[in-house]
Design an enzyme around this catalytic site. Sequence first.
Site, mmCIF file in Angstrom:
data_model
loop_
_atom_site.group_PDB
_atom_site.id
_atom_site.type_symbol
_atom_site.label_atom_id
_atom_site.label_comp_id
_atom_site.label_asym_id
_atom_site.label_seq_id
_atom_site.Cartn_x
_atom_site.Cartn_y
_atom_site.Cartn_z
ATOM 1 N N CYS A 2 7.258 23.304 -30.650
ATOM 2 C CA CYS A 2 5.977 23.810 -31.348
ATOM 3 C C CYS A 2 5.123 24.060 -30.195
ATOM 4 O O CYS A 2 5.251 23.272 -29.096
ATOM 5 C CB CYS A 2 5.502 22.740 -32.219
ATOM 6 S SG CYS A 2 6.247 22.306 -33.715
ATOM 7 N N ARG A 16 -1.010 27.113 -34.257
ATOM 8 C CA ARG A 16 0.242 26.598 -33.717
ATOM 9 C C ARG A 16 1.270 27.474 -34.341
ATOM 10 O O ARG A 16 1.079 28.126 -35.229
ATOM 11 C CB ARG A 16 0.362 25.076 -34.304
ATOM 12 C CG ARG A 16 0.278 24.890 -35.715
ATOM 13 C CD ARG A 16 1.811 24.564 -36.260
ATOM 14 N NE ARG A 16 2.655 23.439 -35.767
ATOM 15 C CZ ARG A 16 2.367 22.174 -35.857
ATOM 16 N NH1 ARG A 16 1.753 21.727 -36.788
ATOM 17 N NH2 ARG A 16 3.153 21.371 -35.310
ATOM 18 N N ASN A 79 5.952 17.416 -32.262
ATOM 19 C CA ASN A 79 6.861 16.720 -32.006
ATOM 20 C C ASN A 79 6.800 15.880 -30.488
ATOM 21 O O ASN A 79 6.429 16.739 -29.648
ATOM 22 C CB ASN A 79 8.348 17.201 -31.900
ATOM 23 C CG ASN A 79 9.141 16.841 -33.268
ATOM 24 O OD1 ASN A 79 8.543 16.399 -34.040
ATOM 25 N ND2 ASN A 79 10.331 17.494 -33.331
#
Length: 326
Positions: A2, A16, A79
């Site tokens: 990401c 994002r 993450n």
Amino acid sequence: MCTAATYKTKDFYMGRTLDYECSYGEEVTITPRGYTFMMRHGKPYQTKYALIGMAHVAGEYPLYYDAINEKGLGMAGLNFVGNAFYTEPAEGKDNVAQFELIPWILGQCTSVKEARVLLERICITNISFHESMPVSSLHWIIADQDEAITLESVREGIKIYDNPVGVLTNNPPFDRQLAGLNRYMGLSAKQPKNTFGGANELPLQAYSRGMGALGLPGDLSSESRFVRVSFVKMNSLSGDSESESVSQFFHILGSVDQQRGCCEVKEGAYEITIYTSCCNASKGIYYYTTYENHQITAVDMNKEDLNAKKLIRFPLVCGEQIRWQN
Ligand SMILES: C[C@H](CCC(=O)NCCS(=O)(=O)O)[C@H]1CC[C@H]2[C@@H]3[C@H](O)C[C@@H]4C[C@H](O)CC[C@]4(C)[C@H]3C[C@H](O)[C@]12C
């Protein structure tokens, strides 16, 4: 993988990419003011400010991935597998489970400055929302129009880094990502000058446009995306109208878009950019595209009743919206 980024024109933008091999069933979700969260470790908590963001809604509980609030503060979780370390609740701290963090911060802070104060006494706990769900290993970017920070809960404790590029990807920890940029300080949007041979100059030529950024990593690893999106963002130019700003923002994150087939995570499973978001945090608008819908869709929180009693939910518009010209 990401990638998150901030962008400032007349207004402040933040968004994002959500890259993964499967979707959790997310929706654009508005949590109104005065919404009660039953905290796992303490008294129920009521939001002071409304927020809008992408969430998986479980019952009446919004499990946010990223959001902004009505005061222009934004936050996204990315993450951080193998490095995120959450603990047992600690005496004398604000004990907040990982999935409670976004509404906890955005529901009561108007700025990064205020969030920093709250984070001084935070303990992020390792409790899961439900036994059927894993505890996500995340780190977070928190930003407003004046500054951005990165929040990491690691084995040594809570780390808060100033984030001068306003960018976050995944591993390794943020201080290493930032230090990694040192290797690319020679990159430029301008054509390179020939300095190759020092005094013994060779007759080298810039035979193509774009050679000033030769060496910008093009792969999908987290470190490479960090460098690439930082370069694109720092060099980005756009008009400051809403449509020019939003358009440019999607182009910035487009530089780290993931196409199906290029990143295999297990036999036959590929990570893709499930959605890309761009929030106008100054105006409370959540724009998004999905892997199969390149048309920008928008939800304006200020068109809704921010004192409502229930969550306001918008299922994602999926599937390409093609405008035929003949
Ligand atoms: C998978 C998402 C992160 C995507 C990402 O960073 N990919 C990079 C992969 S890698 O590092 O490069 O391997 C994360 C971001 C927010 C997460 C969600 C939010 O934390 C909210 C809840 C939290 C629950 O504990 C689990 C379900 C969940 C609904 C999470 C599912 C999943 O872990 C999400 C959707």
